[in-house]
Structures are given as structure tokens and as C-alpha cells.
Enzyme design. Structure first.
Site, PDB file in Angstrom:
ATOM      1  CE1 TYR A 178      -3.544  -2.520  -0.267  1.00 16.37           C
ATOM      2  CE2 TYR A 178      -2.749  -3.405   1.821  1.00 16.37           C
ATOM      3  CZ  TYR A 178      -3.556  -3.518   0.694  1.00 16.37           C
ATOM      4  OH  TYR A 178      -4.360  -4.620   0.525  1.00 16.37           O
ATOM      5  NE  ARG A 317      -4.154 -16.766   7.461  1.00 14.19           N
ATOM      6  CZ  ARG A 317      -3.196 -17.113   6.618  1.00 14.19           C
ATOM      7  NH1 ARG A 317      -3.519 -17.499   5.391  1.00 14.19           N
ATOM      8  NH2 ARG A 317      -1.925 -17.070   6.994  1.00 14.19           N
TER       9      ARG A 317
HETATM   10  C1  FNR Z   1      -5.281  -9.754   6.456  1.00 16.02           C
HETATM   11  N1  FNR Z   1      -4.090  -9.089   6.734  1.00 16.02           N
HETATM   12  C2  FNR Z   1      -4.087  -7.717   6.910  1.00 16.02           C
HETATM   13  N2  FNR Z   1      -2.933  -7.063   7.208  1.00 16.02           N
HETATM   14  C3  FNR Z   1      -2.934  -5.733   7.479  1.00 16.02           C
HETATM   15  O1  FNR Z   1      -1.879  -5.174   7.760  1.00 16.02           O
HETATM   16  N3  FNR Z   1      -4.108  -5.039   7.478  1.00 16.02           N
HETATM   17  C4  FNR Z   1      -5.301  -5.606   7.158  1.00 16.02           C
HETATM   18  O2  FNR Z   1      -6.343  -4.944   7.186  1.00 16.02           O
HETATM   19  C5  FNR Z   1      -5.297  -6.992   6.822  1.00 16.02           C
HETATM   20  N4  FNR Z   1      -6.434  -7.632   6.445  1.00 16.02           N
HETATM   21  C6  FNR Z   1      -6.468  -9.000   6.304  1.00 16.02           C
HETATM   22  C7  FNR Z   1      -7.691  -9.650   6.066  1.00 16.02           C
HETATM   23  C8  FNR Z   1      -7.746 -11.032   5.994  1.00 16.02           C
HETATM   24  C9  FNR Z   1      -9.062 -11.699   5.768  1.00 16.02           C
HETATM   25  C10 FNR Z   1      -6.558 -11.790   6.162  1.00 16.02           C
HETATM   26  C11 FNR Z   1      -6.605 -13.298   6.134  1.00 16.02           C
HETATM   27  C12 FNR Z   1      -5.361 -11.153   6.381  1.00 16.02           C
HETATM   28  C13 FNR Z   1      -2.880  -9.865   7.066  1.00 16.02           C
HETATM   29  C14 FNR Z   1      -2.923 -10.321   8.535  1.00 16.02           C
HETATM   30  O3  FNR Z   1      -2.792  -9.217   9.415  1.00 16.02           O
HETATM   31  C15 FNR Z   1      -1.810 -11.344   8.876  1.00 16.02           C
HETATM   32  O4  FNR Z   1      -0.548 -10.767   8.579  1.00 16.02           O
HETATM   33  C16 FNR Z   1      -1.969 -12.632   8.114  1.00 16.02           C
HETATM   34  O5  FNR Z   1      -3.299 -13.112   8.172  1.00 16.02           O
HETATM   35  C17 FNR Z   1      -1.027 -13.728   8.625  1.00 16.02           C
HETATM   36  O6  FNR Z   1      -1.319 -14.090   9.946  1.00 16.02           O
HETATM   37  P1  FNR Z   1      -2.120 -15.477  10.291  1.00 16.02           P
HETATM   38  O7  FNR Z   1      -3.485 -15.328   9.732  1.00 16.02           O
HETATM   39  O8  FNR Z   1      -1.360 -16.585   9.608  1.00 16.02           O
HETATM   40  O9  FNR Z   1      -2.064 -15.584  11.785  1.00 16.02           O
END
Ligand code: FNR
Length: 347
Positions: A178, A317
Site C-alpha cells: 500500500y 486467521r
Molecule cells: C489480512 N491481513 C491484513 N494485514 C494488514 O496489515 N491489514 C489488514 O487490514 C489486513 N487484512 C487482512 C484480512 C484477511 C481476511 C486476512 C486473512 C489477512 C494480514 C494479517 O494481518 C496477517 O498478517 C496474516 O493473516 C497472517 O497471519 P495469520 O493469519 O497466519 O495468523
């Protein structure tokens, strides 16, 4: 003695967390059509208040920051009032919450607002808007230095609004391809003014935003998320590492609440980072509090924290699938496995 992730952690002299498990920022696209948080969002965040710190879903600082449907904002009084209900509910349940401040830069789409799509350079991204596949991205306008000044001022204003809305601090979204990340990577930044060409220039915007937020909320309430390895809406360039080496050294002098790596899977290694993964690279260049993230289980996070790879873990997640993640972990109960169908409602 091994570190207990569920024991309290003193972030700094202002903020104490009740445990080391943070809720990662998770865009849910469930704000109303004025980008105001809804009651369902109040309940959703309140249910997760037993995490050490909730990081809000990415929240846009102004209309042209938007690239996805129904992402909440922090630039109207209605939005501030909507977030106030969220922060009150989280605080009532004993939790803490930071606002993640967002501008998507070239990933914005004019479907959502009137005006230009701004980015460091006029280099577009390929593809279509997630959840609205009929919208293809356009070539952005390279921001003028006046545009940049107004962007920095609007991050500061959104930070002020976040404090008015009751947030405990700010996480600047400098990750995932971004706006801020676009300045930090050669693939998106071809400027030849004081915001391009050299590590010092390419890090300037990120540091100006950080300083502007610190001026409003203080260093102990300011954090930033960054993505040194390009993996999302961005491509790698071997020169990127020097930009992040410079940025991390500068951030380290600011005594922030924490630094957070943005990544979906922290086992991913990057050629541009000399084969390191995200947390390894950040740990090597940054001495302050580091938050790890990316496909960790509680057990693998515990191991990594005990091996001093980072200090706190953000869980994404699994917290969508398990609002009661902390209590399940505390009681040794099995977790529900995440799947993408769960994104259609706020549980
Ligand atoms: C995200 N991620 C994310 N990252 C961020 O900086 N801002 C955001 O708004 C989002 N939105 C988002 C939505 C969804 C549905 C997912 C699955 C992921 C990334 C998130 O913060 C994180 O880095 C990843 O999901 C990896 O961590 P987990 O899910 O493996 O614990």
C-alpha cells in the site's frame, strides 16, 4: 525458564498488555456505506478483548485511501462515533485496541471516491479489486510534493481522530504494497525528487508519517507495520534491502511501541533480503520490540519467542475462526480451523 505468552507484558511505561498474543489487523469489509463501524463490529471486537492487544482492521485516513468495499474510515465524526462504541466495548471487557491507519495508494479505485488515485509514481498494478472483480486498477497519478504534505497531515489528523475515538494507540500500515510501502520499493517508486532514488529519500515518506503520528499521540502509542520483502501487489528488487536497512535504523531511534512485520507466512524467504525471512530480517536491523506474524500456531510462536526471534505474536486467521482463541489456548481446547468461507460474516 521459558517465557509464558499468556503472562502480562510491559510494552513501555504507558502500556501494559495482559498477554503477548495480539490480534492481527484483519480487513472484514463490514462497515456501513458511510464507512462507519457497525454494532456487529462492536460485538466482534469486544469478543476478542482477552488478547493482549487488538490491532483494528486497516482503517482509511481519507476518501482517496479506499481500495476495497466497506472498509471503515477515521475522517468523519460519524466514523469517530462508530469507533468509540468499539473501543468502549473493548475497554469494558478489559482489552486494548490500536487503530491501523491505511492509505492504499495505487491500489485505490475511483469507484469509491471522486478525484485522483495517488501513488509515488505513475506505475499501475495489474488486476482487479478483491471482492469487486469487475473493477480493474488504473494508472495512478504521481503525487506532487504538495500532495505528499497533505497526505502526511491527513495521517496525523486520522491519528488525532483515533485518540478521540478512544483507541489506545496507532499502528501505521506501512506494509503489503500500500501507499507507504510503495515509496519503500523500487518497483513502485521511480521518483527523482527527495522521495526517490536513494534509501534516505525512499524512506522519507514513511518517516515523515511516523513523526507526524508521534507528534500527535506520542512515541509510546505509535507502532508501524512494514513488509521488507515484496510479496503482495509489488515485485522484489535487489536494491530494496538498503532502503529497509536505513528505515529500520531510523525507526529504532524513535522508541516506538513496536515494529510489526506484514506477511502471511513467515517461513517465506526473500532473495532481496539475502535469503532471510521477514522476522529474521527485521530482528537483525531493529533492536526494539518486534511483533512476529504469519502462519504461526500458539506453539510455534512460543518457540520463536523463546528463541528470541521476536517479542510478541500477532494471530490473524485463527482469531477469525476462534473468537475465544485465548480461552481455548489457556484451557487446552482444540481450535476451529479457519477457512475463507468464514469471511462472509462477523462471528
Ligand atoms: C489480512 N491481513 C491484513 N494485514 C494488514 O496489515 N491489514 C489488514 O487490514 C489486513 N487484512 C487482512 C484480512 C484477511 C481476511 C486476512 C486473512 C489477512 C494480514 C494479517 O494481518 C496477517 O498478517 C496474516 O493473516 C497472517 O497471519 P495469520 O493469519 O497466519 O495468523
Amino acid at each position: 525458564m521459558s517465557i509464558d505468552l499468556l503472562a502480562p507484558y510491559k510494552l513501555n511505561s504507558t502500556i501494559e498488555l495482559k498477554n503477548r498474543v495480539l490480534m492481527a489487523p484483519l480487513t472484514r469489509s463490514m462497515a456501513d456505506d458511510n464507512l462507519v463501524p457497525t454494532q456487529a463490529m462492536v460485538d466482534y471486537y469486544a469478543r476478542r478483548a482477552d488478547t493482549g492487544l487488538i490491532i483494528s482492521e486497516a482503517t482509511i485516513i481519507r476518501p482517496d485511501a479506499q481500495g476495497y468495499p466497506n472498509t471503515p474510515g477515521l475522517f468523519t465524526s460519524e466514523q469517530i462515533q462508530g469507533w468509540k462504541k468499539v473501543t468502549d466495548a473493548v475497554h469494558t471487557n478489559g482489552g486494548k485496541i490500536f487503530a491501523q491507519l491505511w492509505h492504499v495508494g495505487r491500489v485505490a479505485h475511483p469507484h469509491f471516491f471522486d478525484g485522483d488515485v495517488l501513488a509515488p509514481s505513475a506505475i499501475g498494478v495489474e488486476g482487479t479489486v478483491p471482492r469487486m472483480r469487475e473493477l480493474t486498477y488504473i494508472t495512478p497519478k504521481a503525487a506532487t510534493t504538495d500532495d505528499i504534505k497533505s497526505l502526511v497531515a491527513d495521517y496525523a489528523k486520522a491519528a488525532e481522530n483515533a485518540i478521540e475515538a478512544g483507541f489506545d494507540g496507532i499502528e501505521i500500515h506501512g506494509a503489503n504494497g500500500y501507499l507507504i510501502d510503495q515509496f519503500l520499493h523500487y518497483a513502485a517508486n521511480e521518483r527523482n525528487d527527495e522521495y526517490g532514488q536513494t534509501p534516505e529519500n525512499m524512506a522519507r515518506f514513511a518517516l515523515e508519517v511516523t513523526d507526524a503520528v508521534i507528534a500527535v499521540v506520542g512515541n509510546e502509542r505509535t507502532a508501524i507495520r512494514v513488509t521488507p520483502g515484496a510479496y503482495f501487489n509489488m515485485t522484489e528488487d535487489s536494491r530494496d534491502k538498503a532502503v529497509f536497512d536505513y528505515l529500520l535504523a531510523e525507526l529504532d531511534t524513535k522508541d516506538l511501541a513496536y515494529l510489526h512485520g506484514g506477511i502471511f507466512d513467515d517461513s517465506m524467504r526473500f532473495d532481496s533480503l539475502e535469503g532471510k525471512n521477514t522476522s529474521e530480517f527485521l530482528r537483525a536491523g531493529y533492536k526494539g520490540t518486534l511483533v512476529g506474524v504469519g502462519s504461526y500456531s500458539f506453539e510455534t510462536a512460543k518457540e520463536a519467542i523463546n528463541d528470541a526471534k521476536f517479542d510478541l505474536i500477532a494471530i490473524g486467521r485463527p482469531l477469525i475462526a476462534n473468537p475465544d482463541y485465548i480461552s481455548k489456548i489457556s484451557n487446552n481446547q482444540p481450535l476451529v480451523e479457519y477457512n475463507a468461507d468464514m469471511l462472509s460474516e462477523l462471528v
